[in-house]
Design an enzyme around this catalytic site. Sequence first.
Site, PDB file in Angstrom:
ATOM      1  N   HIS A  31      -3.464  51.322 -55.848  1.00 44.74           N
ATOM      2  CA  HIS A  31      -2.357  51.218 -54.902  1.00 44.74           C
ATOM      3  C   HIS A  31      -2.734  50.606 -53.559  1.00 44.74           C
ATOM      4  CE1 HIS A  31      -4.286  54.807 -53.261  1.00 44.74           C
ATOM      5  NE2 HIS A  31      -3.589  54.611 -52.165  1.00 44.74           N
ATOM      6  N   ARG A  32      -4.024  50.521 -53.248  1.00 47.30           N
ATOM      7  CA  ARG A  32      -4.399  50.043 -51.917  1.00 47.30           C
ATOM      8  C   ARG A  32      -4.082  48.561 -51.765  1.00 47.30           C
ATOM      9  NH1 ARG A  32      -6.892  53.626 -48.841  1.00 47.30           N
ATOM     10  NH2 ARG A  32      -7.668  55.510 -49.880  1.00 47.30           N
TER      11      ARG A  32
END
Length: 356
Positions: A205-206
């Site tokens: 998700h980063r």
Amino acid sequence: MKLSVIAGARPNFMKIAPIMWEIARRPGVTAQLVHTGQHYDEKMSKLFFEQLQIPKPNIDLEVGSGSHAVQTAEVMKRFEPVVLEQKPDAVIVVGDVNSTIACAMTAVKLGVPVAHVEAGLRSFDRTMPEEINRLLTDAISDWLFVSEPSGIENLKKEGTDPKRVFFVGNVMIDTLVACRDRFSAAGGLDAFGVRPNEYVVLTLHRPANVDDPAVFGGLIRAIEAVQRDLPIVFPVHPRTRKIMAAQSTHLPNVKLVEPLGYLEFMNLVSNARFVMTDSGGIQEETTFLGVPCLTLRNNTERPSTVDQGTNVLVGLDPDRIIAAAQTAVRADRSAHRVPELWDGRASERIIDVLTR
């Protein structure tokens, strides 16, 4: 004692849950739960609150998405009248999201003391927005509640008054311990078409990993290699799904699923052969559970998961990730240790300090 407890984003829910449980057990201590709405998926928020038995927020600021500056400013603007009206004795913030620093700054400027849960964690990478939020929140908080020994050392090196620092353990582990017996009842593995210890869990998700085409392309190459040997279950955010669709990928053994509730996800993680993630909290949860974890980052703010747990910091090089995955398949789970004070009683220690 009247407290305001802040929840902003999904990772916060697992951290504030045991704090709210503990406050409810203490005579003379009351808490107002403020949801900033930084993560505003109503379905997922409601599910987390129901599963973790968190009371309905007293106030929802409904901030929504935006740039870091816009989101932080909007939280401050909407939280200020809440503090002025409610006049809490202290504000409790957790983690490192924009809501954490925004509510901490607002409270401190109004003369209300702040307690920071998960203080002292450092990745030493100031390109991470979360690192800036950690540094600033620790600098202005009155109580710094530390989850692992590295936090004590980091705060000491930064010249922090030791009287403000309290080693209490990990509130996320409080939640895991309290809910562990409910994991399997929340949903079996059949829904994902996998069997215990015969699949991999993936989370990504980063922005640094997902938004950069070169980095994301390398990660996809590694994922493509891993899924040839074991199926991968990937709870994927819609935005990440769109980026994947734009890539030319061949991932027949990767099962893309919608984001999951806490209980369903932890059941999936606890039965996995190993986990690949760029999350911070999952490094801790897998360490407690003894599940091998490959962290797809060049740094971690949770070094105890590497020193004592099952976490391996593998970086972003595809070849290194593939080699680490081959090792993880054969990992000896009996070798891991649970870090000190990760015993399910961190919230109890936090409220003990505040009531004193």
